[in-house]
Design an enzyme around this catalytic site. Structure first.
Site, PDB file in Angstrom:
ATOM      1  N   HIS A 180      40.296  23.724  41.451  1.00 24.31           N
ATOM      2  CA  HIS A 180      39.261  22.859  41.475  1.00 24.31           C
ATOM      3  C   HIS A 180      39.456  22.217  42.277  1.00 24.31           C
ATOM      4  CE1 HIS A 180      39.686  23.479  36.924  1.00 24.31           C
ATOM      5  NE2 HIS A 180      38.432  23.477  37.072  1.00 24.31           N
ATOM      6  N   HIS A 181      38.328  21.443  43.614  1.00 23.06           N
ATOM      7  CA  HIS A 181      38.084  21.443  44.398  1.00 23.06           C
ATOM      8  C   HIS A 181      38.559  19.851  44.391  1.00 23.06           C
ATOM      9  CE1 HIS A 181      35.292  19.298  47.725  1.00 23.06           C
ATOM     10  NE2 HIS A 181      36.119  19.577  48.852  1.00 23.06           N
ATOM     11  N   GLY A 182      39.624  19.435  45.687  1.00 23.31           N
ATOM     12  CA  GLY A 182      39.844  18.137  45.676  1.00 23.31           C
ATOM     13  C   GLY A 182      38.805  17.276  45.805  1.00 23.31           C
ATOM     14  N   THR A 211      31.550  21.361  44.377  1.00 22.83           N
ATOM     15  CA  THR A 211      31.279  21.053  46.241  1.00 22.83           C
ATOM     16  C   THR A 211      31.827  21.567  46.953  1.00 22.83           C
ATOM     17  OG1 THR A 211      32.773  18.829  45.500  1.00 22.83           O
ATOM     18  CG2 THR A 211      30.738  18.316  45.803  1.00 22.83           C
TER      19      THR A 211
END
Ligand code: ZL4
Ligand code: ZN
EC number: 3.5.1.98
Length: 380
Positions: A180-182, A211
């Site tokens: 997953h995006h940080g 995002t």
């Protein structure tokens, strides 16, 4: 139980408090703190405890949480319980984004301060130059926001750690290889040129947290100091490693960080309960080995990972890498919960046989080119 790889070994510290593995998000919730216990058992049964500095960690204080989180939110976290949650003023739970992803569970506040205390202890060892590499597998909760939890993350131990490290380090590189995006870390440092955030993740505009497109590059002073590598389902070992190295190498050479924080989310492995990538343990580990090869101080944290047996295999394998030792493939005989690792009893069973690779050569080449263009802006 292991072979040394080279004469030089970095000073590695391992920060853990076994209490953190006893908390429960809820019966069917995918986040299982128990995976941390499994990891700790595997790490010690390979004998890695004997070559690292081990620290039983403390809890972070309220004042430490307030370095990033708002007073309202910290007050809420420290007071809410399953018993009083439904007696709060209307809208409070919605306001703080409480729900299926981030439920109120028993002793929630103690859980958050424990994993955060471990990350902050790790930063202390790095700041005092008492270790070269500091590991906290219970940390890495990269989605938490200033005012709310998000995606299983309540307190952002990474942001708090980086804020602490910034008191002594002029430039910090953050590398995130969770599925997953940080987003929480990116957002916190979006306007500064002292922290470069780099995240590799699944992205299609819908996948959580939504995002992490290539167009998100930072703003104001932080413009070009954020970089995102959006990937499709099924990425395989060679594509990932090649892309990772061809971005990280020029980035370190131009940004010249004085310290690197790496988030090692294990949900980017094949066969993860929430995953859609095809990475093997050795490929994920190769990314950690590559970052380590630059010889810079490192804070290494965990993150996602929803198939506990593979989470513990991965983080044990990576603990070996960070100590410059090669672990034998066979899971040691004397480990508690050994049944979890059957029928193969291998440290790195094959995991890359599940999804079709939807990342074409052309897509990956386009991403690489656009990333390298962004990195060139750093030279001014
Ligand atoms: C669950 O089975 O995509 C939570 C979450 C709880 C048990 C009982 C409730 C059943 C999968 C996930 C209903 C669950 C519905 N239980 C959850 C948009 C969503 C709204 C919530 O690795 N529903 C939200 C968050 C992601 C969404 C991923 C990754 C963290 C990290 C770092 C966070 N949220 C859709 C989902 C279950 C559950 C089953 C779940 N939640 C899967 N993906 C999400 O990056 C640690
Ligand atoms: Zn994740």
């Amino acid at each position: 139980l292991f072979e040394f790889n080279s004469a030089y070994s970095p000073r590695v510290s391992y920060h853990f408090n076994s209490k953190v593995s006893h908390y429960h998000y809820g019966v069917k919730h995918p986040m299982k703190p128990f995976r941390l216990m499994l990891t700790d058992h595997l790490v010690s049964s390979y004998g890695l405890h004997k070559i690292m500095d081990l620290y039983e960690t403390r809890s972070a204080t309220r004042d430490e949480l307030l370095q990033f989180h708002s007073e309202d939110y910290v007050n809420f976290l420290s007071k809410v319980s399953p018993e009083n949650a439904n007696k709060l003023p209307r809208g409070t739970l919605e306001n703080f984004n409480i729900g299926d992803d981030c439920p109120i569970f028993q002793n929630l506040y103690d859980y958050t301060t424990l994993y955060t205390g471990a990350s902050l202890d790790a930063t202390r060892k790095l700041i005092n130059n008492q270790s070269d590499i500091a590991i906290n597998w219970s940390g890495g909760l990269h989605h938490a926001k200033k005012n709310s939890p998000s995606g299983f993350c309540y307190v952002n131990d990474i942001v708090l750690s980086i804020l602490n490290l910034l008191r002594y380090h002029p430039r910090i590189l953050y590398i995130d290889i969770d599925l997953h995006h940080g987003d929480g870390v990116q957002e916190a440092f979006y306007t500064t040129d002292r922290v470069f955030t780099l995240s590799f993740h699944k992205y299609n505009g819908e996948f959580f947290p939504g995002t992490g497109d290539l167009t998100e590059i930072g703003c104001d002073k932080g413009k070009h100091f954020a970089l995102n590598v959006p990937l499709e389902d099924g990425i395989d070992d060679d594509s990932y490693i090649n892309l990772f190295k061809s971005i990280v190498d020029p980035l370190i050479m131009t940004f010249k960080p004085t310290l690197i924080v790496q988030q090692c989310g294990a949900d980017s492995l094949g066969h993860d309960r929430l995953g859609c990538f095809n990475l093997n343990i050795k490929a994920h580990g190769e990314c950690v080995k590559f970052v380590k090869s630059f010889g810079l101080p490192m804070l290494v944290v965990g993150g996602g990972g929803y198939t506990p047996r593979n989470v513990s295999r991965l983080w044990t394998y990576e603990t070996g890498i960070l100590n410059d030792v090669l672990l034998p493939e066979d899971i040691p005989e004397d480990i508690p919960f050994r049944d979890s690792f059957g029928p193969d009893y291998s440290l790195y069973p094959m995991l890359d046989d599940l999804y079709e690779n939807k990342n074409s050569k052309k897509l990956l080449e386009d991403i690489r080119i656009r990333c390298l263009e962004n990195i060139r802006y750093l030279q001014g």
